[in-house]
Scaffold this active site. Structure first.
Site, mmCIF file in Angstrom:
data_model
loop_
_atom_site.group_PDB
_atom_site.id
_atom_site.type_symbol
_atom_site.label_atom_id
_atom_site.label_comp_id
_atom_site.label_asym_id
_atom_site.label_seq_id
_atom_site.Cartn_x
_atom_site.Cartn_y
_atom_site.Cartn_z
ATOM 1 N N PRO A 141 5.629 -2.136 8.703
ATOM 2 C CA PRO A 141 6.718 -3.087 8.973
ATOM 3 C C PRO A 141 6.498 -4.446 8.331
ATOM 4 O O PRO A 141 7.465 -5.118 7.973
ATOM 5 C CB PRO A 141 6.737 -3.195 10.504
ATOM 6 C CG PRO A 141 5.541 -2.489 11.002
ATOM 7 C CD PRO A 141 5.015 -1.590 9.922
ATOM 8 N N GLY A 144 3.412 -5.771 -6.431
ATOM 9 C CA GLY A 144 3.419 -6.879 -5.496
ATOM 10 C C GLY A 144 4.121 -6.485 -4.210
ATOM 11 O O GLY A 144 4.103 -7.229 -3.240
ATOM 12 N N LYS A 148 13.241 6.123 3.250
ATOM 13 C CA LYS A 148 14.185 5.642 2.237
ATOM 14 C C LYS A 148 13.579 4.386 1.622
ATOM 15 O O LYS A 148 12.706 3.770 2.205
ATOM 16 C CB LYS A 148 15.526 5.299 2.881
ATOM 17 C CG LYS A 148 16.252 6.478 3.537
ATOM 18 C CD LYS A 148 17.518 5.972 4.225
ATOM 19 C CE LYS A 148 18.291 7.105 4.884
ATOM 20 N NZ LYS A 148 19.477 6.562 5.608
ATOM 21 N N ARG A 187 12.151 5.916 7.856
ATOM 22 C CA ARG A 187 10.854 5.610 8.470
ATOM 23 C C ARG A 187 10.218 4.392 7.818
ATOM 24 O O ARG A 187 10.230 4.246 6.598
ATOM 25 C CB ARG A 187 9.896 6.790 8.299
ATOM 26 C CG ARG A 187 8.506 6.501 8.888
ATOM 27 C CD ARG A 187 7.585 7.693 8.797
ATOM 28 N NE ARG A 187 8.233 8.871 9.362
ATOM 29 C CZ ARG A 187 8.394 9.085 10.662
ATOM 30 N NH1 ARG A 187 7.954 8.216 11.527
ATOM 31 N NH2 ARG A 187 8.996 10.174 11.077
ATOM 32 N N VAL A 239 13.134 0.482 0.271
ATOM 33 C CA VAL A 239 13.476 -0.836 0.801
ATOM 34 C C VAL A 239 13.408 -1.941 -0.257
ATOM 35 O O VAL A 239 13.651 -3.098 0.040
ATOM 36 C CB VAL A 239 12.561 -1.219 1.984
ATOM 37 C CG1 VAL A 239 12.730 -0.224 3.123
ATOM 38 C CG2 VAL A 239 11.099 -1.297 1.555
ATOM 39 N N GLY A 240 13.070 -1.579 -1.493
ATOM 40 C CA GLY A 240 12.792 -2.597 -2.490
ATOM 41 C C GLY A 240 13.996 -3.391 -2.956
ATOM 42 O O GLY A 240 13.865 -4.551 -3.327
ATOM 43 N N GLU A 241 15.147 -2.769 -2.991
ATOM 44 C CA GLU A 241 16.289 -3.400 -3.637
ATOM 45 C C GLU A 241 17.467 -3.641 -2.715
ATOM 46 O O GLU A 241 18.340 -4.463 -3.024
ATOM 47 C CB GLU A 241 16.739 -2.555 -4.840
ATOM 48 C CG GLU A 241 15.706 -2.562 -5.942
ATOM 49 C CD GLU A 241 15.923 -1.473 -6.978
ATOM 50 O OE1 GLU A 241 16.454 -1.774 -8.043
ATOM 51 O OE2 GLU A 241 15.549 -0.307 -6.714
HETATM 52 MO MO1 MOS Z 1 13.997 -1.411 -10.392
HETATM 53 S S1 MOS Z 1 15.485 -2.464 -11.269
HETATM 54 O O1 MOS Z 1 14.487 0.132 -10.406
HETATM 55 O O2 MOS Z 1 12.485 -1.855 -10.944
#
Ligand code: MOS
Length: 752
Positions: free
Chosen positions: A644, A478, A713, A640, A715-717
């Site tokens: 966006p 997602g 790098k 990078r 950006v998910g967490e």
């Molecule tokens: Mo994440 S907690 O590394 O899906």
């Protein structure tokens, strides 16, 4: 091939590159029309429905199940229990890596946590299977459950997180505290939390001899193939996993879990395809959660407000039979300059399902405590919290002494503060009210998350008609990976996006590693770009060595790929199409392969992290204590930016999680039964639209030449970190009440 100008720097500066474009999700139309097929949407011919029966006790043994009653139900086909479940070739309790759950798959009659699977009912309809599970009326021998962090069985783990030392020390903390002119010492409690992806865990399993077809959401398909191959005694390549879309994972779909294995066993038992979907309350047990923590933080500062010491001793919990330890203390290793730093962890064993990675594991719970403590320290020094953080800005990583590969945190502070209007803030609390008389508070926090990479592979193919194909077994949870990775793929092949076919989401494609640790984009983009680079290099070699080509003899001057053509670098007017080169060479296609992994030399030399600064406004009703986050501004620097729009969306999601951590999420355990009392979305609160404030995410420019060739790098967490603490600090600033037990509730404010 080394003379060909294909460095990523040449590539990403290409005019017309798809990298950096704010494209919308390629899967958007599929999702809004309902055409996207999630695991549980699959109905192979002859499929039966499996439903788990789960334990209502937390600890003990199952003495009996009324299998006859369940089987007497007209729709029920079979009941699988520990006495008739098919054998496994591998041990479900084996553990050779931290990326494994020890599982409960009916190997015995033990109950180790509430909601543990104790039988599987297989029926012609979902309703019949559900009714059959109800008819089992289990009898138990129950023991007193071990609940809560005050438990007596405290131990010091060998490691925390994924193999990190459980304690570290740099400098002399006691001396630093002793010499401090100002000190703080406080304990912060964070609760158990559950991932609660919108899409429940699900599996549709079909056996064909010894090959297995699985539709199941996965954040790590190749890892799942390996684990399941061992368990079932078949080859990994004979396990075909389809996971094109996940309705959220947040870590809980990273590892093979017990219910998935039970679905496969059920299919084997009945010799027909079987679908097994967890009910919402069944997601509060066998598929991981975030462990509670108690963090004892001590800090000292000198007369100028510079740290003399930072220490965090963490107590957390794990299950009685497995060893995941939330590394909550470790976020202090990175953030603030200090001559003395110590972190340590201990744990208690509880009758709970095993905790696991969840949304910035370690950093999220560590950050809300650390950022609260920093705020308290700033207050004790009489300093503005941002000025205090700038005073203690870490120019090198405090724990390792290494320079940062890049760190645009100063710019994050500056841009976020300017946008929010931070410098208008009174330093003292309880100074601001809105027109309705609500107390207004402003708080901030620093965000950080490591820039990790796992190992992933990709294959790129250029066809004689000038179109490209890029394949990698990546995972779209997602977050937009299917879109953003395709952008990297088009760039890697020097093609416009509409001439590129991008395939991912099944285990039959090259192993793309794990979608976790915010590392998927960095890992898979590196692999994809290398694969594309290999194709272009071969193509260039063909052209430069052929005197019929306008590129003949470009030699050391090199060529550049752009828009489906190769151009001479010294004279861009001399060019030809990929198709012309391939056709003249009599080739139908060229293939290249790439692997993305971290560079150990760079990792050794540099500390690699993304950073950010989050500013939050809350409003608190002075009579009722009701808290609303009304405004959140986050400024993040994470190398990078490939897309966006997707990145901003990731930041929004993380900031909402941060608000959620500070004000909403809390799994409540009954001390007598050990059961979770709010295992549903009505009572386990996650933010709804009315809880989500005005959000703004600023993308701060950052170039990182060390993390990977593209400078990406994750950006998910990151944006859950910083935000959660900023909310807590804003609540203090609004009310003057410092709440150290999360989530912050209205009764905590009223009682104070
Ligand atoms: Mo994440 S907690 O590394 O899906």
């Amino acid at each position: 091939m080394s003379d060909i100008a294909l460095t990523s720097d040449a590539a990403h500066l290409r005019q017309g590159s798809s990298i950096g474009q704010p494209l919308t999700r390629r899967d958007g139309p599929l999702k809004v029309t309902g055409a996207a097929r999630y695991a549980a949407d699959n109905h192979p011919d002859g499929m039966l429905f499996a439903v788990l029966a789960v334990s209502s006790i937390a600890r003990g043994r199952v003495l009996g199940l009324d299998v006859a009653a369940a089987k007497a139900h007209p729709g029920v086909v079979e009941v699988m229990t520990s006495t008739n479940r098919p054998p496994l070739a591998g041990d479900p309790e084996a553990k050779d890596s931290p990326f494994m759950f020890r599982m409960e798959v009916l190997q015995n009659d033990l109950v180790r946590y509430p909601q543990q699977p104790i039988a599987v009912v297989i029926a012609k309809t979902l309703e019949a299977a559900t009714e059959g599970a109800f008819l089992l009326t289990p009898r138990y021998e129950a023991q007193m459950p071990r609940v809560g962090l005050d438990g007596a069985e405290v131990f010091v783990p060998d490691s925390v997180g994924v193999g990190k030392p459980s304690a570290m020390q740099h400098g002399d903390v006691e001396a630093g505290l002793g010499a401090a002119s100002c000190r703080m010492d406080a304990t912060y409690d964070t609760p158990a939390q559950y991932h609660n992806a919108m899409e429940p865990h699900a599996i549709v399993a079909s056996w064909n001899g010894d090959t297995l077809l699985l539709d199941t959401p996965s954040q790590g398909m190749a890892m799942a193939q390996a684990r399941l191959a061992t368990l079932f005694g078949i080859r990994p390549g004979d396990i075909h996993i389809r996971s094109p879309f996940l309705g959220g994972g947040f870590g809980s779909k990273g590892l093979v879990n017990g219910p998935q294995v039970l679905g496969i066993l059920a299919a084997r038992l009945v010799g027909r395809p079987v679908k097994l979907v967890l009910r919402r309350e069944q997601m509060y047990g066998p598929v991981g959660h975030r462990a509670p923590t108690r963090q004892m933080i001590r800090m000292g500062t000198d007369a100028e407000g510079g740290f003399t010491a930072i220490a965090n001793h963490v107590r957390t919990a794990t299950s009685t039979y497995d060893d995941f330890i939330e590394p909550a203390g470790d976020v202090a290793h990175t953030l603030y300059a200090t001559p003395a730093l110590a972190t340590s962890h201990e744990a208690v064993r509880l009758d709970t399902g095993t905790p696991m990675f969840m949304r910035a594991p370690g950093e999220a719970s560590g950050s809300i405590a650390l950022e609260s403590a920093v705020d308290e320290m700033a207050e004790a020094c009489g300093m503005d919290p941002l000025a205090f953080r700038l005073k203690n800005y870490a120019e090198v990583e405090p724990a390792s002494g290494k320079p940062f590969s890049s760190k645009a945190l100063r710019e994050c502070y500056a841009q976020g503060a300017a946008r929010f209007g931070w410098w208008e803030r009174p330093v003292r609390p309880r100074q601001m009210r809105d027109a309705d008389g609500l107390l207004v508070g402003w708080g901030m926090g620093t965000a950080t998350f490591p820039a990790l990479m796992f190992a992933g592979n990709a294959r790129a193919t250029l066809r004689a008609d000038g179109t490209g194909l890029v394949e990698t077994g990546a995972h779209d949870m997602g977050q937009g990976a299917w879109t953003a990775l395709a952008q990297v793929a088009a760039d890697g092949l020097g093609l416009p996006l509409d001439r590129l076919e991008f395939r991912s989401g099944t285990s039959d494609l090259p192993d793309a590693g794990i979608a976790g640790g915010s590392a998927h984009m960095a890992t898979v983009s590196t692999a994809i770009h290398k694969a594309g680079g290999e194709v272009i290099a071969r193509l260039a070699e063909l052209a430069m060595g052929d005197e019929r080509s306008p590129l003949f003899g470009a030699g050391n001057m090199g060529v550049i790929a752009r828009g489906g053509r190769l151009h001479r670098l010294d004279d861009e007017g001399r060019s030809e199409t990929y198709a012309e080169i391939l056709v003249r060479a009599g080739l139908s296609e060229i293939e290249g392969n790439g692997t993305g992994t971290a560079d150990p030399a760079a990792q050794n030399a540099f500390a690699m992290h993304a950073h950010g600064a989050v500013f939050v406004e809350v409003k608190v009703d002075p009579e009722f204590g009701q808290i609303r986050a009304t405004r959140v501004v986050g400024a993040f620097a994470a190398g990078r930016v490939i897309n966006p729009r997707m990145v901003r969306s990731q930041y929004y999601g993380g900031m909402i999680w941060g608000v959620s951590f500070a004000l909403h999420e809390h799994a409540v355990t009954d001390r007598r039964s050990g059961r979770i009392m709010n295992a549903n979305l009505a009572e386990y609160h996650v933010p709804v639209n009315a809880d989500v404030p005005s959000l703004e995410a600023i993308l701060v420019e950052e170039h990182d030449p060390h993390v990977n060739p593209l400078g990406i790098k994750g950006v998910g967490e990151i944006s859950i970190t910083g935000t959660a603490g900023a909310v807590a600090n804003a609540v203090w600033h609004a009310t003057g009440v410092r709440v150290r037990r999360f989530p912050i509730t209205l009764e905590a404010l009223i009682e104070a």
